[in-house]
Design a protein around this motif. Sequence first.
Motif, PDB file in Angstrom:
ATOM      1  N   HIS A 162       0.824  -1.215   0.000  1.00  0.00           N
ATOM      2  CA  HIS A 162       0.000   0.000   0.000  1.00  0.00           C
ATOM      3  C   HIS A 162       0.852   1.256   0.000  1.00  0.00           C
ATOM      4  CE1 HIS A 162      -3.940  -1.857   1.287  1.00  0.00           C
ATOM      5  NE2 HIS A 162      -3.099  -2.860   1.382  1.00  0.00           N
ATOM      6  N   GLY A 163       2.147   1.090   0.145  1.00  0.00           N
ATOM      7  CA  GLY A 163       2.988   2.268   0.199  1.00  0.00           C
ATOM      8  C   GLY A 163       4.443   1.882   0.334  1.00  0.00           C
ATOM      9  N   TYR A 164       5.294   2.881   0.349  1.00  0.00           N
ATOM     10  CA  TYR A 164       6.738   2.659   0.514  1.00  0.00           C
ATOM     11  C   TYR A 164       7.343   3.990   0.924  1.00  0.00           C
ATOM     12  CZ  TYR A 164       6.643   4.921  -3.968  1.00  0.00           C
ATOM     13  OH  TYR A 164       6.388   5.824  -4.964  1.00  0.00           O
ATOM     14  N   PHE A 186      -1.840  -2.421   5.983  1.00  0.00           N
ATOM     15  CA  PHE A 186      -0.671  -3.005   5.338  1.00  0.00           C
ATOM     16  C   PHE A 186      -0.919  -4.387   4.744  1.00  0.00           C
ATOM     17  CE2 PHE A 186       0.650  -0.121   8.757  1.00  0.00           C
ATOM     18  CZ  PHE A 186       1.211   0.867   7.974  1.00  0.00           C
ATOM     19  N   GLN A 192       5.057   6.954  -0.714  1.00  0.00           N
ATOM     20  CA  GLN A 192       3.680   6.865  -1.161  1.00  0.00           C
ATOM     21  C   GLN A 192       2.887   6.122  -0.097  1.00  0.00           C
ATOM     22  OE1 GLN A 192       3.189   5.370  -5.123  1.00  0.00           O
ATOM     23  NE2 GLN A 192       0.973   5.230  -4.981  1.00  0.00           N
ATOM     24  N   GLY A 193       1.616   6.472   0.029  1.00  0.00           N
ATOM     25  CA  GLY A 193       0.764   5.801   0.998  1.00  0.00           C
ATOM     26  C   GLY A 193      -0.683   6.108   0.672  1.00  0.00           C
ATOM     27  N   SER A 194      -1.530   5.981   1.663  1.00  0.00           N
ATOM     28  CA  SER A 194      -2.948   6.202   1.376  1.00  0.00           C
ATOM     29  C   SER A 194      -3.233   7.660   1.030  1.00  0.00           C
ATOM     30  CB  SER A 194      -3.797   5.753   2.567  1.00  0.00           C
ATOM     31  OG  SER A 194      -3.378   6.438   3.720  1.00  0.00           O
ATOM     32  N   VAL A 239       1.115  10.075  -3.467  1.00  0.00           N
ATOM     33  CA  VAL A 239       2.565  10.132  -3.621  1.00  0.00           C
ATOM     34  C   VAL A 239       3.086  11.430  -3.016  1.00  0.00           C
ATOM     35  CG1 VAL A 239       4.462   9.978  -5.259  1.00  0.00           C
ATOM     36  CG2 VAL A 239       2.289   8.907  -5.816  1.00  0.00           C
ATOM     37  N   ALA A 244      -0.817  12.544   6.968  1.00  0.00           N
ATOM     38  CA  ALA A 244      -0.215  11.395   6.301  1.00  0.00           C
ATOM     39  C   ALA A 244       0.846  10.865   7.245  1.00  0.00           C
ATOM     40  CB  ALA A 244       0.393  11.823   4.965  1.00  0.00           C
ATOM     41  N   MET A 245       0.634   9.688   7.783  1.00  0.00           N
ATOM     42  CA  MET A 245       1.555   9.194   8.820  1.00  0.00           C
ATOM     43  C   MET A 245       1.392   7.705   9.058  1.00  0.00           C
ATOM     44  SD  MET A 245       2.037  10.580  12.664  1.00  0.00           S
ATOM     45  CE  MET A 245       3.359   9.876  13.657  1.00  0.00           C
ATOM     46  N   ILE A 246       2.496   7.028   9.300  1.00  0.00           N
ATOM     47  CA  ILE A 246       2.457   5.644   9.768  1.00  0.00           C
ATOM     48  C   ILE A 246       3.467   5.498  10.913  1.00  0.00           C
ATOM     49  CG2 ILE A 246       1.824   4.692   7.516  1.00  0.00           C
ATOM     50  CD1 ILE A 246       4.763   3.697   7.323  1.00  0.00           C
TER      51      ILE A 246
END
Lengths: 312, 312, 312, 105, 105, 105
Positions: free
Chosen positions: D32-34, D101, E42-44, E47, E85-87
């Motif tokens: 889902h991301g990187y 994820f 990139q994520g939910s 980009v 935007a955060m993980i």
Amino acid sequence: MDAIPLFFLLGFVARLARSDLKIPGQLYEALSIYLLLAIGLKGGMELARQDALALIPQALSVMALGAIIPLIAFPVLHKLGKLDRFNAAAIAGHYGSVSVVTYAVAADYLIARSTEFEAYLPLFLVLLEMPGIAVGILLARMGGDFRSVRWGALGHEIFLGKSMVLLGGGLLIGWVAGPTGLAPLEPFFFDLFKGVLCLFLLEMGLVAASQAPALRTSGVFLAVFAIVMPIFSATLGSVLGMMIGLSAGGTLLLATLAASASYIAAPAAMRIAVPEANPGLSITAALVITFPFNILIGIPLYDRIIGLLFGS
Amino acid sequence: MDAIPLFFLLGFVARLARSDLKIPGQLYEALSIYLLLAIGLKGGMELARQDALALIPQALSVMALGAIIPLIAFPVLHKLGKLDRFNAAAIAGHYGSVSVVTYAVAADYLIARSTEFEAYLPLFLVLLEMPGIAVGILLARMGGDFRSVRWGALGHEIFLGKSMVLLGGGLLIGWVAGPTGLAPLEPFFFDLFKGVLCLFLLEMGLVAASQAPALRTSGVFLAVFAIVMPIFSATLGSVLGMMIGLSAGGTLLLATLAASASYIAAPAAMRIAVPEANPGLSITAALVITFPFNILIGIPLYDRIIGLLFGS
Amino acid sequence: MDAIPLFFLLGFVARLARSDLKIPGQLYEALSIYLLLAIGLKGGMELARQDALALIPQALSVMALGAIIPLIAFPVLHKLGKLDRFNAAAIAGHYGSVSVVTYAVAADYLIARSTEFEAYLPLFLVLLEMPGIAVGILLARMGGDFRSVRWGALGHEIFLGKSMVLLGGGLLIGWVAGPTGLAPLEPFFFDLFKGVLCLFLLEMGLVAASQAPALRTSGVFLAVFAIVMPIFSATLGSVLGMMIGLSAGGTLLLATLAASASYIAAPAAMRIAVPEANPGLSITAALVITFPFNILIGIPLYDRIIGLLFGS
Amino acid sequence: MRETHPCKLVVMIAEAAIEDSLARDVMRLGAHGYTVADVRGQGSHGVRRALWGADRSIRMEVLCDELTSNAIVDHVEKHYFDHYAMIAYVSDVGVLRPGKFQHKD
Amino acid sequence: MRETHPCKLVVMIAEAAIEDSLARDVMRLGAHGYTVADVRGQGSHGVRRALWGADRSIRMEVLCDELTSNAIVDHVEKHYFDHYAMIAYVSDVGVLRPGKFQHKD
Amino acid sequence: MRETHPCKLVVMIAEAAIEDSLARDVMRLGAHGYTVADVRGQGSHGVRRALWGADRSIRMEVLCDELTSNAIVDHVEKHYFDHYAMIAYVSDVGVLRPGKFQHKD
Ligand SMILES: Nc1ncnc2c1ncn2[C@@H]1O[C@H](COP(=O)(O)O)[C@@H](O)[C@H]1O
Ligand SMILES: Nc1ncnc2c1ncn2[C@@H]1O[C@H](COP(=O)(O)O)[C@@H](O)[C@H]1O
Ligand SMILES: Nc1ncnc2c1ncn2[C@@H]1O[C@H](COP(=O)(O)O)[C@@H](O)[C@H]1O
Ligand code: NA
Ligand code: NA
Ligand code: NA
């Protein structure tokens, strides 16, 4: 033909065609530091030639303009555009504030046409940066949770943000050092200005195109708003310019400032003060539509409007 | 004495002596963006003064030159040099393409000697960038696995690579804006050019020296090739220059372009299109040997050769 | 008023007020590369006009000055200031070496006042960079553990550090290329110099203010030392300047060099050669106190002292 | 106290030339991301100092479930390891919102 | 042979806009330090290429004991996850001087 | 499904001044490579903002077997911890080609 819009187009097209051309992040920072300082210095240098006190009434009315624009934009976005309060307020704040690069392009437009303008206009640029943002935040926080705003942090963010410090600091230095003090800085800060601006516009083109896909999801209303609002604000700015006795050139700059939407100071402030707002919406409007509209179509259009107003 | 080779030597020696001097990566990027744009703009500005259509025959023959060089280099590298097909083709592609900085040094060489040259030569620089790379890739893929090449990605990489976009884009902007449109950009893009070039050569010296250890493993054949090939290509370029009616100065530039080997566009394209090739080999040849050879010895040598050809 | 100290103040105040203004790290690197090269080139160009051999006695006495200053500073710091041997030696080394930006500000001070000075003074700048550092290291290693010093690595660090390579390399290139060779580089390396210096001082202000909190823990003694020592060294430098027959302008530059403390070359060398020393102490003294003291108060003060010495 | 859920972290260090193509592959394989950072280093292909274009390296990290992690590792082993300066490793971490994820279909 | 002591490593990847406020929070919640790197990804939230100010991301890592790690994870989940935007993820590592990373009171 | 092999990951965060000497040491102690990124941060030696030369920090990561990992950790503990702003931690990861990371003799 003037080269400035061509650089923007080059960046825009290169990015749409998915070229790997990239302006390194720190070069982008360097260019923007340079532009902000140079504009501030130039304005300050001219301010040193003026009776600064005499400008106070003009300055106050310009600040009022910055506060009024978001007050008009907000209900349009919230009621007509059906955007929630946070997004409507954040976008309104962006349009109340200003875009430094749009200002620089308009100034260059006048210089290329040898049209005179009041050289202290960068002062208005500085003054217009904050009020719109502040009003935008107030609009977002209306309805009770005012206490949840960290006003200290926020005032800090607005008054001590990078662009205020460089523009305002440049203005002060230019004012104190005066034309003779700045003379040895001319080759660096003034002669190179337009070249640096072109490079920056190349980057703006890349950035705008990289945000363009968001257009698909942001809706037609916002796209229309991002074109109609600047024209409306420019008209407001033109009328004010005439009223406070600016020349036709100065009026065009004020109109352009009113029409422009911030994409440096406002996004940074809103992200902290109104995290509920989706930054994608305001950036798309300000950067993908309003910015190119202003530099490609808006400025000549406002020039035409002002020509009519000034009856020339 | 001209300062340009001295800057290269400074960087080269500093790195060999293991100084901690480093040009930050983003400064390197910034300098190369500047150089590519400036060369493109200058060429485009001159093109605006020409009858562009009249240049088409010249342009086609120049592109043919770019395609022929790797066709000659490949069998030499593969048969004589015993390099495998991938490496031979990748290196051949590097020598078919061109080095922008080598071109700039040669142009500076002419300016310092007040030798005239056709000011539209950057057009040839742009035209020579691609064909060599394309032929190199075709050579690597000969023998069946053509389908495994992702032609789309590849064409993209070549035509929309950073250097093509900046050179080509600069050319177009210069052409459209013309001399008057570019006049305000002169202090930035033209007056500073040689200073920026010097800084870039300092960096090239550092980079070349940092790759020098690879010489030990790359073999004597490659070292000889990296000197003989440019001389051969330069001769080819000189003859073509005469045939298409260039002045002695323009002929020197074309010869230098032919002699130069790419170390920006070609490595990037080959890495994606011919991953089987060892990038160390082509970089060592192009950057550690051919580049310094050209700027220190080659250019004056080709000048001598052309002097003989033009019978002066 | 001269703009240079204003830029320093802008940075200093912005940082104290916790503005988010930041000069990107690589821009800082780029500016310092530019300044070092430009100063070296200018000095080398002038050296080309001199009988270099005739300068040897002057050069030797200047190097002696660089060695003597830390020998005087060390006991003061160790005995009077009660700093341990490592810290006393490291700080002494910083004050024996020089600050390139302080030199540039002093040169600008003279230029703004149209005071003549020997144009080869950058040579002394280069010569003064090392001896102080070397003596500082020797002082730290006195008392037996000399063998633990990796002299090779150290000599390397000192002689091949970035600032030596760029200053010394610039000097050599300027000398070899001479005024005519450097003429095309003037717009870049000389005309832009003061503007770049201003940007660098903005950054120095930011950095100095970011280190200011360390003042609270570094003690009053160090603060006093960081003001008294430069005045003392400047006096020493002034006397030497007169003795070796420099003009009043040249003497001011030598005095300023003596007074200045290194914050680029010395910290890097000391960190490797004297890791036991707390870098916070020397940086606070050199950068937070001595540097602003010199550019704001010191230079005019030394000018006054030299005026008395020269009896004008 | 909040609990974290097991998740895989795949880290790849490689020549910058393949950043875009790695990113595309990783997303296609179900991530889902990187996240990418610029790095320099040394390995069997020699020292890479990031002094200039061809000399730059990147470090890409991908949070994903085991299925995706295996797919990514398999894929890069097959498509990149032979011809590019590249390494990869996998570790176990805990995340807050595991759904974020999980393999994307 | 020297032994390492178990310790938690909290990694957060987020918009650069909240770097300062994250750093403050982390220190207030008991950590003794943190390390930040500039990244893109990139994520939910789409980009993020780090091309310009609002587009930059950071990666912050914090070594701490389990108590602090839980506090940090709880805090960011509550204060940042919804709007930014955060993980975040947590893993187990070994450190040399465990005292250095214990909860600060 | 491809299997990964256990391997150690040593991470060191330190003043940039010792990057070269750390890299040399790590290779000498048996590692086959390392990766370095520029970082900023805070710790017991105060805030390091990477604003200028002496203020920069780096993050070095080394994949290696346990033997090398112990040697590295021992070495930095002894030679750098006392005088430099520095931390180090070790974790367990899985790699594809374990031979690539085994102790070099
Ligand atoms: N043992 C290792 N530990 C950490 N990073 C490594 C290691 N080996 C290689 N690397 C990184 O991976 C890149 C490519 O590795 P290689 O293909 O071995 O040259 C190097 O430039 C390093 O940045
Ligand atoms: N699965 C993932 N693996 C690694 N990094 C991620 C992942 N998802 C998101 N990120 C990073 O976290 C940032 C914010 O994520 P998001 O809120 O999902 O947009 C992205 O820009 C990436 O840098
Ligand atoms: N608890 C921690 N978590 C993450 N990074 C840390 C921590 N403590 C220190 N660091 C990093 O290591 C560097 C040196 O640490 P110190 O020696 O404690 O000042 C700091 O500048 C940080 O970048
Ligand atoms: Na506006
Ligand atoms: Na060629
Ligand atoms: Na000194």
